[in-house]
Enzyme design. Sequence first.
Site, mmCIF file in Angstrom:
data_model
loop_
_atom_site.group_PDB
_atom_site.id
_atom_site.type_symbol
_atom_site.label_atom_id
_atom_site.label_comp_id
_atom_site.label_asym_id
_atom_site.label_seq_id
_atom_site.Cartn_x
_atom_site.Cartn_y
_atom_site.Cartn_z
ATOM 1 C CG ASP A 52 -2.184 -0.786 0.682
ATOM 2 O OD1 ASP A 52 -1.796 -1.803 0.207
ATOM 3 O OD2 ASP A 52 -3.155 -0.571 1.316
ATOM 4 C CG ASN A 95 -7.868 -4.756 -2.752
ATOM 5 O OD1 ASN A 95 -8.894 -3.642 -2.810
ATOM 6 N ND2 ASN A 95 -7.540 -5.517 -2.852
ATOM 7 C CG ASP A 321 -8.607 -2.502 9.769
ATOM 8 O OD1 ASP A 321 -9.951 -3.213 9.176
ATOM 9 O OD2 ASP A 321 -7.978 -2.115 9.022
ATOM 10 C CD GLU A 349 -7.571 -4.867 3.060
ATOM 11 O OE1 GLU A 349 -8.969 -4.397 3.397
ATOM 12 O OE2 GLU A 349 -6.583 -3.551 3.528
ATOM 13 C CG HIS A 404 -3.517 -7.302 5.254
ATOM 14 N ND1 HIS A 404 -3.218 -6.286 5.859
ATOM 15 C CD2 HIS A 404 -4.772 -6.699 4.197
ATOM 16 C CE1 HIS A 404 -4.100 -5.302 5.589
ATOM 17 N NE2 HIS A 404 -5.118 -5.561 5.232
ATOM 18 N NE ARG A 405 -5.779 -5.432 9.215
ATOM 19 C CZ ARG A 405 -4.913 -4.321 8.970
ATOM 20 N NH1 ARG A 405 -4.150 -5.149 10.037
ATOM 21 N NH2 ARG A 405 -4.468 -3.269 9.166
ATOM 22 C CE LYS A 432 -4.747 -4.007 0.855
ATOM 23 N NZ LYS A 432 -4.930 -2.735 1.358
#
Length: 672
Positions: A52, A95, A321, A349, A404-405, A432
């Site tokens: 990012d 993204n 998040d 995402e 990613h998470r 990311k």
Amino acid sequence: MFSTTFLDLPPLKGATGSVTLPGSKSISNRVLLLSALCQGTTVVHDLLDSDDTRVMLNALRQLGCGLDINGTTVTITGLGGQLAHPSPIEFFMGNAGTAMRPLTAALAVLGGDFTLKGVPRMHERPIGDLVDALRLLGCNIDYLGQEGYPPLHIGQPQLQLDAPIQVRGDVSSQFLTALLMALPLAAQERSITIEVVGELISKPYIEITLNLLERYGIAVERQGWQRFVIPAGSRYQSPGTIHVEADASSASYFIALGAIAEGQGIRVNGVGAASIQGDIRFVEAAEKMGAKVTSGPNWLEIRRGAWPLKAIELDCNHIPDAAMTLVVMALYADGPTLLRNIASWRVKETDRIVAMAAECRKLGATVEEGPDWLRVHPLPLGQLNLPAAQGQWQATGIHTYDDHRVAMCFSLAAFNSAEVPTRIEDPKCVAKTFPDYFEVLFSVAHADPAKIPVICVDGPTASGKGTLASRVAAQLGYHYLDSGALYRVTAYAALQAGLSLEARDEPAIAQLARNLPVRFEGEQVLLNHIDVTDAIRSEQGGMNASKVSVLPAVREALVDLQLGFRRLPGLLADGRDMGTVIFPAAPLKVFLTASAAKRAERRHKQLISKGFSANIDSLRADLEARDARDMSRSVAPLQPAQDALQLDNSSLTIEASVEQVLDWWQSRQVFG
Ligand code: DC
């Protein structure tokens, strides 16, 4: 970074140690844009290096910003509100929502001839509410694909700033952030008012924006969460130097780790009680679930408290998040955990409500979901009798949705009481925000060594086992032990120390081998920090190794060093007695052979390509003699382990041999 197609995590047992986390994504990308918009030069320390931020840096470079990147320190010469670069420019935003939204707003206010595109998922992430708000103030924006979604074209605006600008607050707080960062560019002569329509979600991210705007000279007047006024005469000014905090959302995985894993606790450096990030309040949620947390301004220490964890009900709007991490913690709780007010997960995402529920179910858990909530039931905790637990832990491949998470959250499933491995698909998606996530996890997590997979590869000289083993290791993300190199280095070090390679110096060579200061760095072998790769890889180096390798005390002295290579997430062990003596219980052993003619041919090619002269017939005779010697020697003879699978690669390409070994390996895995 693990760029393999999947990463298999063996069952993990505990965790202890300290971690330093990469910079916050939200702060990094805001700071980059603000530094670019302001007058003067800004030195940004501890910047996150990730997909990012790279997207944002590329965009700023395209706009003509001066950028000097030195590790995690970036020096940025701002545009001072003027675009240095002639239009048109096409930007690729990947993204990266944290780059796309604020950049769209800033460029729309500045004006030009810009196209902003991204990956297909970016073209499914809504941006209509931001575009509507920007159009109301006179910006010139067109949709190039579907109405309401990127890609976009931006032209010259005719700004009308007298009436308050309205923006929806209930889809993504990034729209408001984008306006707050763009509008100071147009507030020289008049104040500008932004009104939020609907309930503002993710307020903590707005706090970050306001906090950073202040650092860059813009004092926004806030009236509740409904009206924001940028005063007339506002002008971006560089703070000179700024430090990016470690990412509080990234910290959530290590806070959860400390709460779940047995051990002395985890220390997180770089973020703590004084953080400006909303996700730092994940600490309170983790404490509610039983974690023991102590903190300083920029550090946290976490230990397991209640076990099983305590089930909670929580409105997660303030930690959108980090709350994903609670989903996996809930699998270790004493009852069902309800997470509410998480509608924003649907436009991230991936649709994170769908993704988290689906993957938890694959692990065996019962999950209920609603439009903006999830209820997660726990799974069994081994010996502890847990009436609330439903189902059984399953070994499964976690699909990660380029999110990613999702990948980081589900790594914590590796602590399951069924002691089954967990496969994380596409592990590189963590890039990311946290490219080295798994390396950092492995630096503090422990596994029972017997549960760390080992694949052994052996075979006669010049069979190609080194190439095969290192390629299989690369495909699986495993460590690679070239045990032959240890004997080669031992012989080299012994000669350097003035020893002979004969039995009379056996105790001295063994002593040397026991404390061998050897390090492997990629293809390089370092002895005492000196590169000895070429020296030990010669034919003479091999002969010398062969001499010391028949000394039993030397073999014994190298055992611990070799066992030490069995580290997370797994090991490819190449060499003579790997499957018989060092790792006799290894779940896969391969004995690689090829005809003497074929091996002679390969060795010949290799020597010629290195500029040596060679004769195929004498090479073949040498190989056959060495095979005979190797097979009949009394100490560690060349013999396949009883349970080894034979692979004759005489007529196989290296790719085909690698494929075969990976097929054997896959067929032994338990993943459903
Ligand atoms: O695999 P290589 O050519 O680098 O091995 C060098 C020598 O060391 C060779 O003679 C075999 C011996 N060796 C050994 O005895 N035990 C091992 N585990 C690895 C190699």
